[in-house]
Design a protein around this motif. Structure first.
Motif, PDB file in Angstrom:
ATOM      1  N   THR A   1      52.783  -2.767  10.430  1.00  0.00           N
ATOM      2  CA  THR A   1      53.023  -1.579  11.106  1.00  0.00           C
ATOM      3  C   THR A   1      54.054  -0.393  10.826  1.00  0.00           C
ATOM      4  O   THR A   1      54.908  -1.002  10.548  1.00  0.00           O
ATOM      5  CB  THR A   1      53.082  -2.084  12.427  1.00  0.00           C
ATOM      6  N   ARG A   2      54.183   0.308  11.091  1.00  0.00           N
ATOM      7  CA  ARG A   2      54.563   1.872  11.077  1.00  0.00           C
ATOM      8  C   ARG A   2      55.950   2.505  11.570  1.00  0.00           C
ATOM      9  O   ARG A   2      55.181   2.354  12.610  1.00  0.00           O
ATOM     10  CB  ARG A   2      53.864   3.015   9.881  1.00  0.00           C
ATOM     11  N   MET A   3      56.649   2.032  10.658  1.00  0.00           N
ATOM     12  CA  MET A   3      58.444   2.462  11.814  1.00  0.00           C
ATOM     13  C   MET A   3      58.206   3.950  12.419  1.00  0.00           C
ATOM     14  O   MET A   3      57.981   4.656  10.789  1.00  0.00           O
ATOM     15  CB  MET A   3      59.076   1.813  11.649  1.00  0.00           C
ATOM     16  N   ARG A   4      58.637   4.711  13.492  1.00  0.00           N
ATOM     17  CA  ARG A   4      58.761   5.897  13.071  1.00  0.00           C
ATOM     18  C   ARG A   4      60.081   6.387  12.469  1.00  0.00           C
ATOM     19  O   ARG A   4      60.900   5.176  12.975  1.00  0.00           O
ATOM     20  CB  ARG A   4      58.613   6.341  14.931  1.00  0.00           C
ATOM     21  N   GLY A   5      60.318   7.356  12.775  1.00  0.00           N
ATOM     22  CA  GLY A   5      61.896   8.117  12.170  1.00  0.00           C
ATOM     23  C   GLY A   5      61.618   8.175  10.622  1.00  0.00           C
ATOM     24  O   GLY A   5      60.452   7.839   9.688  1.00  0.00           O
ATOM     25  N   GLN A   6      62.359   8.529  10.270  1.00  0.00           N
ATOM     26  CA  GLN A   6      62.882   8.809   8.489  1.00  0.00           C
ATOM     27  C   GLN A   6      63.926   8.189   8.325  1.00  0.00           C
ATOM     28  O   GLN A   6      64.835   7.053   8.933  1.00  0.00           O
ATOM     29  CB  GLN A   6      62.575  10.773   8.093  1.00  0.00           C
ATOM     30  N   SER A   7      63.795   7.551   7.123  1.00  0.00           N
ATOM     31  CA  SER A   7      65.385   7.178   6.204  1.00  0.00           C
ATOM     32  C   SER A   7      66.351   7.611   6.839  1.00  0.00           C
ATOM     33  O   SER A   7      66.266   9.581   6.704  1.00  0.00           O
ATOM     34  CB  SER A   7      65.203   7.066   5.025  1.00  0.00           C
ATOM     35  N   TRP A   8      67.640   7.145   6.651  1.00  0.00           N
ATOM     36  CA  TRP A   8      68.865   8.113   6.795  1.00  0.00           C
ATOM     37  C   TRP A   8      69.277   8.700   6.145  1.00  0.00           C
ATOM     38  O   TRP A   8      70.343  10.025   6.434  1.00  0.00           O
ATOM     39  CB  TRP A   8      70.176   6.246   6.687  1.00  0.00           C
TER      40      TRP A   8
ATOM     41  N   GLU B   1      75.378  14.689  12.588  1.00  0.00           N
ATOM     42  CA  GLU B   1      76.241  15.017  12.999  1.00  0.00           C
ATOM     43  C   GLU B   1      76.839  13.456  13.036  1.00  0.00           C
ATOM     44  O   GLU B   1      76.631  12.509  12.867  1.00  0.00           O
ATOM     45  CB  GLU B   1      76.876  15.123  14.163  1.00  0.00           C
ATOM     46  N   ILE B   2      78.325  13.350  12.599  1.00  0.00           N
ATOM     47  CA  ILE B   2      79.247  12.029  13.425  1.00  0.00           C
ATOM     48  C   ILE B   2      79.611  11.008  13.957  1.00  0.00           C
ATOM     49  O   ILE B   2      78.883  10.083  13.902  1.00  0.00           O
ATOM     50  CB  ILE B   2      81.494  12.788  12.638  1.00  0.00           C
ATOM     51  N   ASP B   3      78.750  12.075  15.374  1.00  0.00           N
ATOM     52  CA  ASP B   3      78.908  11.453  16.259  1.00  0.00           C
ATOM     53  C   ASP B   3      77.687  10.707  15.894  1.00  0.00           C
ATOM     54  O   ASP B   3      77.666   9.631  16.810  1.00  0.00           O
ATOM     55  CB  ASP B   3      78.892  12.117  17.838  1.00  0.00           C
ATOM     56  N   GLN B   4      76.591  11.357  15.260  1.00  0.00           N
ATOM     57  CA  GLN B   4      75.123  11.131  15.650  1.00  0.00           C
ATOM     58  C   GLN B   4      75.346   9.314  14.591  1.00  0.00           C
ATOM     59  O   GLN B   4      74.745   8.245  15.033  1.00  0.00           O
ATOM     60  CB  GLN B   4      73.702  11.688  15.328  1.00  0.00           C
ATOM     61  N   ARG B   5      75.181   9.371  13.580  1.00  0.00           N
ATOM     62  CA  ARG B   5      75.918   8.971  12.747  1.00  0.00           C
ATOM     63  C   ARG B   5      77.112   7.158  13.249  1.00  0.00           C
ATOM     64  O   ARG B   5      76.985   5.980  13.107  1.00  0.00           O
ATOM     65  CB  ARG B   5      77.348   8.858  10.847  1.00  0.00           C
TER      66      ARG B   5
ATOM     67  N   HIS C   1      69.357   8.250  17.130  1.00  0.00           N
ATOM     68  CA  HIS C   1      68.825   6.687  17.040  1.00  0.00           C
ATOM     69  C   HIS C   1      68.510   6.099  16.174  1.00  0.00           C
ATOM     70  O   HIS C   1      67.451   6.834  15.306  1.00  0.00           O
ATOM     71  CB  HIS C   1      68.643   6.631  18.360  1.00  0.00           C
ATOM     72  N   LEU C   2      68.181   5.002  15.544  1.00  0.00           N
ATOM     73  CA  LEU C   2      68.053   4.005  14.928  1.00  0.00           C
ATOM     74  C   LEU C   2      66.736   2.996  15.726  1.00  0.00           C
ATOM     75  O   LEU C   2      66.860   2.790  16.576  1.00  0.00           O
ATOM     76  CB  LEU C   2      68.803   2.065  14.713  1.00  0.00           C
ATOM     77  N   THR C   3      65.531   3.324  14.833  1.00  0.00           N
ATOM     78  CA  THR C   3      64.264   3.564  15.501  1.00  0.00           C
ATOM     79  C   THR C   3      63.904   2.620  14.561  1.00  0.00           C
ATOM     80  O   THR C   3      62.957   1.155  14.906  1.00  0.00           O
ATOM     81  CB  THR C   3      63.468   4.224  14.490  1.00  0.00           C
ATOM     82  N   GLY C   4      64.304   2.029  13.542  1.00  0.00           N
ATOM     83  CA  GLY C   4      63.747   0.530  12.786  1.00  0.00           C
ATOM     84  C   GLY C   4      64.420   0.299  11.514  1.00  0.00           C
ATOM     85  O   GLY C   4      65.186   1.223  10.847  1.00  0.00           O
TER      86      GLY C   4
ATOM     87  N   PHE D   1      76.852   4.238   4.863  1.00  0.00           N
ATOM     88  CA  PHE D   1      78.759   4.483   5.333  1.00  0.00           C
ATOM     89  C   PHE D   1      79.437   5.262   4.455  1.00  0.00           C
ATOM     90  O   PHE D   1      80.063   5.850   4.922  1.00  0.00           O
ATOM     91  CB  PHE D   1      78.871   3.943   6.326  1.00  0.00           C
ATOM     92  N   ALA D   2      79.071   5.523   3.150  1.00  0.00           N
ATOM     93  CA  ALA D   2      79.131   5.641   1.847  1.00  0.00           C
ATOM     94  C   ALA D   2      81.118   5.581   1.752  1.00  0.00           C
ATOM     95  O   ALA D   2      81.788   5.860   1.510  1.00  0.00           O
ATOM     96  CB  ALA D   2      79.047   7.174   1.349  1.00  0.00           C
TER      97      ALA D   2
END
Length: 290
Positions: A93-100, A106-110, A190-193, A217-218
């Motif tokens: 199955t294909r997960m939705r979303g894009q690679s990190w 933004e930093i709060d999203q990270r 948010h994390l999707t997969g 996380f660099a």
């Protein structure tokens, strides 16, 4: 060339390859991405047959907990049985979303996503790990030998093998082991997969921190702290040393499994710029102390 192969694999399982199918971004093995499904082919590089078997086994384990955000295995097979390159495949199955790495965050999203990665890995680490390869399975040479094949500080390389034997090892569990910047998928902050489970193994869970912290996380300790809090990881006095030791073991293993490349430590010149590191304990604290 891969779209006709993908169409044939789909046909064998009475599935239809969507018209919008395309070849996914580069990796160890080619992936064709369609609307709801992907097909991943194995061959031509590294331990491809063992990796195919291992990834299939990993998806079967992941399916035991529907809280885990990972692709589902739909079908598997071999296009050219008996040939030198038989092209085994997995349909997922294909997960939705894009690679990190493809998304501006933004930093709060990270921080939110780092915490969600911690929550996911805590679930993953409880799955059965019997039958999975160990950290030493594909390793050729010692951890010190591996450290010479990358950006690890040259003045510390000769100390690696003696030092690593002084670091305690946690009991093995089911680990992804290869969470670098293309493998967490995100959408709307948010994390999707989490994708690409071919390197799943039974190992000390600190092995996850190698690529997760040094690549995704660099080296940002705010994100490492959010991950640890999300996981509720018990941080002991040897946490940083365990993380570095497992990063060294993982780095050596990558070269045995996938061949040249895959430098776990490629960011170290940037992360250590202007810093004089005396020994491996100091390096561990500099990189992994939360």
């Amino acid at each position: 060339m891969w779209l006709p192969y993908a169409s044939e694999a789909f046909d064998r399982h009475r599935l239809r390859l969507a018209a919008d199918a395309f070849l996914g971004p580069g990796g160890s093995y080619p992936v064709v991405v369609a609307t709801d499904l992907v097909v991943k082919f194995f061959g031509f590089a590294g331990e491809w047959h063992a990796t195919w078997e291992n990834e299939r086994r990993a998806y079967q384990r992941l399916a035991q907990d529907d809280r885990i955000r990972a692709p589902k295995l739909i079908a598997h097979g071999v296009l050219f049985p008996g040939e030198p390159e038989p092209l085994p495949y997995l349909i997922l199955t294909r997960m939705r979303g894009q690679s990190w790495c493809e998304v501006s965050l933004e930093i709060d999203q990270r921080i939110t996503i780092a915490s969600e990665l911690g929550q996911q890995l805590r679930l993953i680490h409880t799955l059965p790990h019997d039958g999975l390869p160990s950290i030493a399975h594909w390793q050729t040479g010692t951890a010190g030998d591996g450290a010479r094949l990358g950006a690890f500080p040259s003045e510390l390389v000769n100390k690696v093998d003696a030092w690593i034997d002084t670091v305690p090892v946690a009991p093995p569990c089911f680990v992804h082991s290869d969470i670098f910047e293309r493998h967490p998928l995100v959408a709307n902050g948010h994390l999707t997969g989490i994708i690409d489970w071919g390197d799943a193994m039974a190992a000390d869970p600190h092995v996850e921190l190698a690529k997760l912290h040094l690549d995704v996380f660099a080296g940002d300790r705010r994100l490492l702290r959010a991950f640890i809090d999300g996981y509720e990881w018990p941080v002991d006095a040897d946490f940083a040393r365990r993380a570095l030791a497992m990063a060294l073991r993982r780095h050596a293993q990558i070269h045995g499994q996938h061949g040249p490349g895959g430098d776990v430590f490629y960011r170290l010149p940037e992360l250590l710029a202007g810093t004089r590191i005396r020994d491996l304990d100091s390096l561990a604290e500099q990189l992994f102390s939360p």
